[in-house]
Design an enzyme around this catalytic site. Structure first.
Site, PDB file in Angstrom:
ATOM      1  N   THR A  47      22.773 -24.840  46.316  1.00 47.42           N
ATOM      2  CA  THR A  47      23.793 -25.620  45.752  1.00 47.42           C
ATOM      3  C   THR A  47      25.327 -24.954  45.994  1.00 47.42           C
ATOM      4  O   THR A  47      26.155 -25.892  46.290  1.00 47.42           O
ATOM      5  CB  THR A  47      23.494 -25.445  44.158  1.00 47.42           C
ATOM      6  OG1 THR A  47      22.468 -26.330  43.730  1.00 47.42           O
ATOM      7  CG2 THR A  47      24.914 -25.816  43.299  1.00 47.42           C
ATOM      8  N   GLY A  53      18.219 -32.378  44.952  1.00 45.44           N
ATOM      9  CA  GLY A  53      18.650 -32.174  43.369  1.00 45.44           C
ATOM     10  C   GLY A  53      19.819 -30.830  43.514  1.00 45.44           C
ATOM     11  O   GLY A  53      20.771 -30.848  43.032  1.00 45.44           O
ATOM     12  N   ASP A  54      19.478 -29.959  44.370  1.00 48.56           N
ATOM     13  CA  ASP A  54      20.306 -28.832  44.393  1.00 48.56           C
ATOM     14  C   ASP A  54      21.646 -29.118  45.104  1.00 48.56           C
ATOM     15  O   ASP A  54      22.811 -28.702  44.836  1.00 48.56           O
ATOM     16  CB  ASP A  54      19.865 -27.908  45.417  1.00 48.56           C
ATOM     17  CG  ASP A  54      18.432 -27.065  44.972  1.00 48.56           C
ATOM     18  OD1 ASP A  54      18.236 -27.278  43.982  1.00 48.56           O
ATOM     19  OD2 ASP A  54      17.720 -26.754  45.997  1.00 48.56           O
ATOM     20  N   CYS A  55      21.853 -30.123  46.223  1.00 51.51           N
ATOM     21  CA  CYS A  55      22.790 -30.790  46.810  1.00 51.51           C
ATOM     22  C   CYS A  55      23.453 -31.808  45.995  1.00 51.51           C
ATOM     23  O   CYS A  55      24.752 -31.763  46.122  1.00 51.51           O
ATOM     24  CB  CYS A  55      22.608 -31.330  48.109  1.00 51.51           C
ATOM     25  SG  CYS A  55      21.900 -30.238  49.425  1.00 51.51           S
ATOM     26  N   GLY A 115      25.702 -29.375  43.913  1.00 51.52           N
ATOM     27  CA  GLY A 115      26.789 -28.827  44.602  1.00 51.52           C
ATOM     28  C   GLY A 115      27.884 -29.870  44.890  1.00 51.52           C
ATOM     29  O   GLY A 115      29.028 -29.671  44.668  1.00 51.52           O
TER      30      GLY A 115
END
Length: 348
Positions: free
Chosen positions: A76, A301-303, A306
């Site tokens: 992220t 999901g992490d991106c 971010g």
């Protein structure tokens, strides 16, 4: 609506700080038989048990194995850093081993422009995560190792990192490592009116660490999760099975900082993004990514988070933050592994 609000706020160095478990991702494609062998499920994340330990050596021998600097929180922060394009705008904190893998993690994250402030230990090696790709989904098995040894004293000794930050991001995974750090950081963020954001991270966090999660939520201004995590959270809290209702009720859980209402953001893959602020729900369309363009859903999901945080730091409204999250996730899933183009983002 939100697209008209352009970047209006200069982002300073260290404006975003993230806490999580820095891991070396070992990524490869597997079949359903391999998942069944280790009693694993697609689209899931677990902590390794003894029975899972042979996985790392086995998949390291696969012909197309990839090694990527990872860990959900670090992904992220790297995504936000790419979106922002201001060197050193982001800081990442976690624990690694004093070894070759740790050196590689430091090198990769630094090349991405992130200011890494790892605690180092000789007691255990750098953590690893098996990323088992199947039908464009992934099953993740994390062996935290050194990442599990993070101590609150490290950030106490580097308190300037928190002083410089405007937004703090902590994953639910970190609850299994250093809940004391989360509570201390949360208290400081609340007292200084910094935005504390957190991710549910995986269904097992609300299922098995619900009490600690509740303590942390007292300081959380911005809560992220996907639909599977939201449903697990809703079941644990008795909030029902409707994603919008769960988001609404989660946004109303009391918290320490009364200067802002809690925002809850739940993604649903290609479905609508659900946002609840102070009990009021809004939904946002997720742009369609043609199936033939999808390479790897790992890290989407992490991106998303971010991208969202990159716009939050610039004073953008919710619609634009969500749009940036969808854009960043869209870039990620069109590439193998959680990597970013060498060119600047084209998000407008």
């Amino acid at each position: 609506m939100g697209r008209e609000k352009k970047m209006s706020k200069t982002v300073s160095k260290g404006a975003l700080i993230g806490f999580c478990n820095p891991l070396l991702d070992i990524s490869t494609h597997v079949d359903e038989e391999y998942l069944n062998k280790y009693e694993l499920k697609p689209a899931n994340a677990i902590l390794a048990e003894d029975k899972h330990l042979p996985i790392y050596e086995e998949i390291s021998k696969h012909p197309n194995v990839e090694y990527i600097a990872g860990g959900a929180g670090q992904n992220t922060i790297r995504a936000a850093q790419w979106m922002l394009g201001v060197e050193g705008a982001t800081t990442f904190v976690g624990c690694i081993g004093k070894d070759q893998y740790g050196a590689e993690l430091r090198k990769q994250a630094t090349q991405d422009g992130v200011n890494v402030q790892y605690m180092e230990t000789t007691d255990k090696p750098t953590g690893t995560c098996a990323v088992l790709l199947i039908n464009k989904d992934r099953s993740m098995v994390a062996n935290l190792s050194a990442a599990n040894l993070y101590k609150h004293d490290h950030i106490k000794e580097n308190s300037h990192l928190l002083d410089n930050a405007q937004v703090v991001y902590i994953t639910g995974f970190f609850i299994t490592v250093s809940p004391d750090t989360i509570l201390a950081v949360g208290k400081q963020a609340s007292e200084q009116n910094k935005i504390l954001s957190m991710n549910l991270s995986a269904p097992f966090i609300p299922q098995f660490f619900g009490e600690k999660l509740d303590e942390c939520l007292n300081y959380v201004d911005l809560l992220f999760g996907n639909e599977t995590e939201a449903l697990a959270f809703g079941e644990k809290k008795g909030f029902g099975t409707n994603i919008e209702e769960i988001a609404s009720k989660a946004s109303l859980i009391p918290k320490a900082n009364s200067q802002r209402e809690r925002t809850v953001v739940f993604t649903q893959g290609p479905g609508k993004v659900v946002v609840a602020i102070g009990g009021k729900v809004q939904t946002h369309e997720t742009p369609v990514v043609p199936k033939e363009e999808i390479v790897d859903l790992n890290g989407a999901g992490d991106c998303f988070v971010g991208g969202y945080l990159s716009q939050l730091l610039q004073g953008s409204d919710v619609a634009r933050c969500v749009a940036a999250g969808c854009y960043c996730a869209g870039v990620c899933i069109r590439r193998s592994g959680i990597t970013f183009p060498s060119t600047r983002p084209t998000f407008q």
